[in-house]
Scaffold this motif. Sequence first.
Motif, short mmCIF file in Angstrom:
data_model
loop_
_atom_site.label_atom_id
_atom_site.label_comp_id
_atom_site.label_asym_id
_atom_site.label_seq_id
_atom_site.Cartn_x
_atom_site.Cartn_y
_atom_site.Cartn_z
N GLY A 114 0.82 -1.22 0.00
CA GLY A 114 0.00 0.00 0.00
C GLY A 114 0.84 1.25 0.00
O GLY A 114 1.94 1.28 -0.57
N GLY A 115 0.33 2.27 0.67
CA GLY A 115 0.90 3.60 0.61
C GLY A 115 2.39 3.68 0.93
O GLY A 115 3.12 4.44 0.30
N ILE A 118 4.23 2.63 -2.13
CA ILE A 118 4.11 3.62 -3.21
C ILE A 118 5.04 4.79 -2.92
O ILE A 118 5.73 5.30 -3.81
N TRP A 403 2.11 9.44 -12.09
CA TRP A 403 0.68 9.39 -11.79
C TRP A 403 -0.16 10.24 -12.73
O TRP A 403 -1.33 10.49 -12.46
N ARG A 497 -8.17 2.40 -1.25
CA ARG A 497 -6.95 2.33 -0.45
C ARG A 497 -6.99 1.02 0.29
O ARG A 497 -7.92 0.24 0.16
N LYS A 503 -9.40 3.55 8.42
CA LYS A 503 -9.74 4.35 7.24
C LYS A 503 -11.26 4.40 7.00
O LYS A 503 -11.75 5.16 6.19
N TYR A 567 -7.51 -3.98 -5.93
CA TYR A 567 -6.90 -2.66 -6.02
C TYR A 567 -5.38 -2.79 -6.10
O TYR A 567 -4.77 -3.56 -5.36
N ASN A 568 -4.79 -2.06 -7.02
CA ASN A 568 -3.33 -2.04 -7.15
C ASN A 568 -2.94 -0.76 -7.89
O ASN A 568 -3.80 0.07 -8.17
N ILE A 569 -1.67 -0.62 -8.19
CA ILE A 569 -1.22 0.64 -8.81
C ILE A 569 -1.95 0.90 -10.13
O ILE A 569 -2.33 2.03 -10.44
N ALA A 572 -5.40 2.02 -9.39
CA ALA A 572 -5.32 3.36 -8.79
C ALA A 572 -5.17 4.42 -9.87
O ALA A 572 -5.84 5.45 -9.84
N GLU A 591 -4.21 8.91 9.93
CA GLU A 591 -3.61 8.88 8.59
C GLU A 591 -2.35 9.73 8.63
O GLU A 591 -2.42 10.95 8.56
N GLY A 594 -1.07 9.93 3.91
CA GLY A 594 -1.95 9.65 2.77
C GLY A 594 -1.34 10.33 1.57
O GLY A 594 -0.71 11.38 1.68
N THR A 595 -1.47 9.70 0.43
CA THR A 595 -0.95 10.33 -0.79
C THR A 595 -1.91 10.20 -1.95
O THR A 595 -1.79 10.94 -2.93
N SER A 596 -2.88 9.28 -1.85
CA SER A 596 -3.68 9.01 -3.05
C SER A 596 -4.42 10.26 -3.51
O SER A 596 -4.57 10.48 -4.72
N LYS A 599 -2.73 12.38 -6.02
CA LYS A 599 -2.60 11.87 -7.38
C LYS A 599 -3.72 12.36 -8.29
O LYS A 599 -3.58 12.37 -9.50
C1 LIG Z 1 -1.40 5.86 -3.64
C2 LIG Z 1 -1.77 4.50 -3.26
C3 LIG Z 1 -1.98 4.17 -1.92
C4 LIG Z 1 -1.91 5.20 -0.81
O1 LIG Z 1 -3.22 5.43 -0.34
P1 LIG Z 1 -3.54 6.42 0.85
O2 LIG Z 1 -4.69 5.83 1.55
O3 LIG Z 1 -3.83 7.74 0.29
O4 LIG Z 1 -2.31 6.47 1.71
C5 LIG Z 1 -2.30 2.86 -1.63
N1 LIG Z 1 -2.38 1.92 -2.58
C6 LIG Z 1 -2.19 2.19 -3.87
C7 LIG Z 1 -2.30 1.11 -4.88
C8 LIG Z 1 -1.87 3.49 -4.25
O5 LIG Z 1 -1.65 3.77 -5.54
#
Ligand SMILES: *Cc1c(COP(=O)(O)O)cnc(C)c1O
Length: 706
Positions: A114-115, A118, A403, A497, A503, A567-569, A572, A591, A594-596, A599
């Motif tokens: 996960g995060g 990434i 991204w 995520r 979460k 769920y994967n890159i 995403a 949190e 968090g970075t999603s 993106k």
């Molecule tokens: C960016 C990303 C995350 C990070 O998610 P957050 O909940 O914002 O930290 C997790 N998994 C994948 C596949 C992502 O691309």
Amino acid sequence: MSKNISAVKKLSRNLWWSWDTEAKTLFKSLSPLLWERVNHNPVELLRHISTDELEARCSCELGITIDRVNRRFNDYMAETKTWATEHAPQVVSNPVAYFSAEFGIHESIRIYSGGLGILSGDHLKSASDLGINFIGISLFYKEGYFRQFLNHDGWQIEDYPLQYPESLPVEKVTTIDGKDLIIEITIAQSTVFAQAWSLKVGRATLYLLDTNIPVNESHYREICSRVYGGDQNMRINQEILLGIGGVKLLEALKIQPSVYHMNEGHSAFLTLELLAREIAAGATLEEAKNLVKEQCVFTTHTPVPAGHDRFSRDMMQYTFFRYLNLVGIDFEEIMKLGSDNPENTSGLFTMTVLALRLSRCANGVSKLHGEVSREMWKHLYSTDDTRQVPIGHITNGIHTRSWSSGFTEQFWKNHAESIEELFLSRESAEAVLSRVSDSELWCLRYRLKRNLMDYISRYLSNQLYHQHQYTSYKSTDSSRSVKSALSPDVLTLGFARRFATYKRAPLIFQDLDRLNAIVNNANMPVQIIFAGKAHPHDDAGKEYIRQIVEHSRRPQFVGKVVFLENYNIGVAKRLISGVDIWLNNPVRPMEASGTSGQKTVLHGGLNLSIIDGWWCEAYNGTNGWSIGSGEENGNYDEQYRFDAGKLYEVLEHQIIPTFYERNEHNLPVRWLKNIRNAIATIAPVYNTDRMVREYTMRYYLKEPRP
Ligand SMILES: *Cc1c(COP(=O)(O)O)cnc(C)c1O
């Protein structure tokens, strides 16, 4: 082999292609169908295409493209004047060694969960772009992280397809005389052997340690099976391999890092091997501690005490006794380094504590997380004054080039020299935005939403097929058919995520009637897309998935709420580019960053989030929305209801009306203004170029600035 074929093969073996749109398009054009089937893996793609076919296509129609991409790649690799040569020559002459239990570089390399992964992958890419001499260290997990399927009941099923070195752009690391390089580590009473693989990510190198070789006892071969797999014992073995094995690998390669960066506590055992080295060179333990401290920096990611890796004294003793004897360090001294209170070493050994005690500087990953960390660890520094606690913060970002979808990049290129102008500075982003009309921006949004809706429709038909495979009984329930065609006209929320419980993925379902009224408002409808994996041991997280799948099948939500499996890159990238609103509703302050949500911004997506992590410092009232204003109750259930109420409120009163308000040209002018504000204020700050520059100037260079 023709020059063009070897160029294509060479390009496939450096992950640089993964953030170069033209290179990606080149591989895809070889066979769009195969490209999907091999999960966008060019090494695998090229294994399936005959030399005759490649020869024919590369010599003709693709020749010019190959030439151009290859030239850009060569120029990139040969660049001698970079940000780092200008500003930080120390990290050019000696590399930064960056240790992380996971790296998320591309969907085809499944060594991330996960995060955190990434972030490591994006860090690596930006370090390469900035010209820093940068080495990543991790493990080669043969099964990687699982593939998620949902069964008929919406329960998560995990599947672990193997990944083989020959299908990946990895090279076995060898000695000068061509033999496999093998390092030895001591775990419990055993000697465990590891080989290493290298992976090129632009100018950076990622080394992956691998115990899955015949000389090892079978339970040590399994150390490199799964990302965060197995029990505590597996965990400690993985962490020994990562930390101690990593240092030994660098030594075997005669690499002298300028700094060791521990990304999260998983790799903190590296400090033990560094201590051992100093002691072998004649230092006392006290001197060794200071010397090690000078070489290490540490980033913590976990804002809750329970989230930190901890091992029992017994397990530590069992696992380390022989090793510590060999290197001549007293077990009690090591227990002191990892105990909250060094006077009492009978309790748990905490990796974060070890890392904090043996780093010259440490940081959290957002401003708020820095504060939370200083509060959480102040006891280690015997102070109540958090200003005295030497933990700073550097807020996470994303590798923007990775991204941005090809279409988005092309869009911005029509208005700028390159997409970089959008994340270089606020001024340059605003200059680009001033050249884009509202109707162009709205057109981009529609195009991206159409892409996403088409993707989802294909994805769901596939998913239903799997669901039937995992179904214990056949259903004729009509809601199971693919009626769930989403519409690009509808305000679209995305939530995807890891399904860690904090979460709170199902928050928006807290009041089903209220949600029903929101999504089914005929004039202003809403649709919601979910995706995410729960850790295989996390039944509460799996239950959250099951609940959402169940909700998505209620008659009132069919076609309004969907859950995409696995769920994967890759998934995403699709979601963040197509949704209007990226939803994030964790329990504050859990949190860390968090970075999603970062993106989605360049695609014109907007954030709706609890005031937590990066959003706490990025939200300014005009660049997205907040759920509440950072209230913390402490009681999970009360907070849940409170936050759900705030979520409905902001949707009903602000977001939905703004989205559906149109001017005489049918444009949502206020919405578009939000998008402009978001791009100008977020893209230039929340990216890993800025982040890695900060790490370099404040942490990697010898004199740390607080
Ligand atoms: C960016 C990303 C995350 C990070 O998610 P957050 O909940 O914002 O930290 C997790 N998994 C994948 C596949 C992502 O691309």
